[in-house]
Design a protein around this motif. Structure first.
Motif, mmCIF file in Angstrom:
data_model
loop_
_atom_site.group_PDB
_atom_site.id
_atom_site.type_symbol
_atom_site.label_atom_id
_atom_site.label_comp_id
_atom_site.label_asym_id
_atom_site.label_seq_id
_atom_site.Cartn_x
_atom_site.Cartn_y
_atom_site.Cartn_z
ATOM 1 N N TYR A 3 103.548 69.877 -51.939
ATOM 2 C CA TYR A 3 103.010 71.011 -52.707
ATOM 3 C C TYR A 3 103.960 71.432 -53.825
ATOM 4 N N THR A 87 98.175 79.585 -55.193
ATOM 5 C CA THR A 87 96.906 79.423 -54.466
ATOM 6 C C THR A 87 96.083 80.704 -54.435
ATOM 7 N N GLU A 99 97.254 74.647 -49.735
ATOM 8 C CA GLU A 99 98.260 73.954 -50.545
ATOM 9 C C GLU A 99 97.985 72.452 -50.628
ATOM 10 N N VAL A 102 95.870 71.388 -53.525
ATOM 11 C CA VAL A 102 96.552 71.318 -54.815
ATOM 12 C C VAL A 102 97.154 69.922 -54.982
ATOM 13 N N THR A 124 93.761 74.321 -63.966
ATOM 14 C CA THR A 124 93.543 75.219 -62.836
ATOM 15 C C THR A 124 92.072 75.622 -62.724
#
Length: 426
Positions: A3, A87, A99, A102, A124
């Protein structure tokens, strides 16, 4: 890739407005459209609600999501910037994006990212759309990042839009008049899609009405339907068309500036209800407003962090936001005011500092982002405005010093920037 490595990749490879400011602002939607197209257009796989404006769009997004959740819907919520964890930007029913997702996103789309070269924000937004599509949310409440017309979120086809208000912020990118800024915000108004304006502001109302007329979008103003007044013991009374609609309503976000946001949210629910398969009841609205923090995990909106002394923080950071914070402080009883203050470089200090009380003790600090203005520079500007205090660069150290100096009857306020609040233990 873990992460931390995925985040470092995102921060280092891609410009991020939160860290570097205006150089990260893209003047078109090309990258977002390219990303979404390559990912199979996830933004078309769920219904959405788009919320923009200068101040209050984050709170309004959280209220809207909480009410929908209370009515039994599975709700995605996209907001920015985050306070403590990346997050936080992407939530489903109040739960942060895991996480591991991601990491999976960065690994899966790394080649695409390096080909398209999107900004941090553009990537994002695409990540949020993918997560909401995968989670099969019933509705996603999408907060505009910056402006509206050219904001990365403006590739959705929402069920309805809400614009909270217009203030003089981000003028270097959006324009230097209220009308110019309003025109950018009005860019989220879509063809035949209902739009609600929270506040009637004479200088910009016609901008919204003209845009709505141009695209044949039904437009209403929240404050022409609903008004909010003080109730007893910290509650509110809500009036609809001048008649009492709800009495002693508890609102989870306590700042009185929410009185500007709530009429827009309530009118938005009225607009959405005919479009929903399961109608939102009055109890859902009241329950959503009361439990907004629990349901959405929203933070930093006139949030109380302590008593004896009273300690509050708030993410309000522009002229209009600071005015409301000062009003809120003025409504409380205390002996002496201590203000832990930090700002970012592009703020117009001449406008902000003149609003602040001269009889407070200031602790000037520096937010830990590249855009953070040094506490020493802030102190110099504050001194010229008649504000006295000391420089303590580190936010937490400044807060600790304020606590040491304050008596139990005093009030400590922490803010000036979202990024000051982000360093607190919320």
């Amino acid at each position: 890739m873990n992460y931390e490595q995925a985040l470092e990749y995102m921060y280092s490879q891609l410009p991020m407005y939160q860290r570097v400011g205006g150089t990260a602002f893209k003047k078109d939607l090309t990258n977002t459209l390219a990303l979404c197209e390559a990912m199979g257009n996830p933004q078309k796989k769920f219904k959405s609600i788009h919320i923009g404006g200068t101040n209050g769009k984050g709170s309004s997004s959280s209220f809207t999501a909480a009410i929908l959740q209370r009515a039994g819907y599975k709700v995605g919520l996209y907001t920015s910037p985050h306070l403590q964890s990346f997050t936080e930007r992407i939530r489903v029913n109040g739960q942060n994006l895991p996480e591991k997702e991601v990491v999976q996103f960065v690994e899966q789309y790394q080649e695409l990212i390096e080909e398209v070269k999107p900004s941090f924000f553009e990537m994002t937004v695409a990540m949020a759309f993918e997560h909401f599509a995968k989670e099969q949310v019933d509705y996603a409440v999408i907060e505009v990042g910056l402006g509206g017309r050219l904001d990365s979120t403006n590739v959705i086809e929402p069920e309805a839009c809400l614009i909270t208000n217009i203030g003089m912020d981000h003028m270097d990118m959006l324009g230097d008049t209220p009308q110019a800024i309003a025109a950018e915000k009005a860019g989220i108004i879509k063809s035949k899609t209902p739009v609600v304006i929270s506040q009637t502001q004479k200088e910009v109302s016609t901008v919204f009405m003209d845009k709505a007329k141009e695209v044949n979008a039904p437009i209403t103003f929240g404050d022409r339907k609903y008004t909010v007044r003080d109730g007893v013991e910290g509650t509110i009374d809500v009036y609809k068309d001048g008649m009492l609609w709800g009495t002693e309503v508890n609102v989870g976000l306590k700042g009185k500036y929410q009185y500007y946001n709530l009429p827009g949210v309530l009118k938005l629910i009225d607009v959405l209800n005919p479009l929903l398969p399961k109608k939102i009841k009055k109890d859902d609205i009241i329950g959503g407003l009361e439990n907004v923090v629990k349901l959405t995990a929203v933070k930093g909106r006139w949030q109380q962090l302590g008593t004896s002394p009273q300690i509050f923080c708030d993410v309000g950071h522009n002229e209009e936001g600071i005015k409301e914070i000062i009003k809120q402080i003025g409504s409380l009883s205390f002996q002496k005011l201590h203000m832990v203050l930090g700002v970012v470089k592009e703020k117009d200090l001449s406008k902000i500092l003149t609003l602040l009380p001269e009889d407070a003790t200031y602790y000037f600090c520096t937010p830990k982002v590249p855009r953070g203005l040094s506490a020493t520079e802030l102190q110099k500007a504050a001194d010229q405005a008649g504000l006295k205090g000391i420089v303590i660069e580190d936010v937490k150290e400044a807060v600790a010093t304020a606590k040491q100096e304050a008596s139990v009857e005093d009030l400590i306020f922490i803010g000036g920037s979202t990024f000051v609040v982000a360093e607190l233990d919320l």
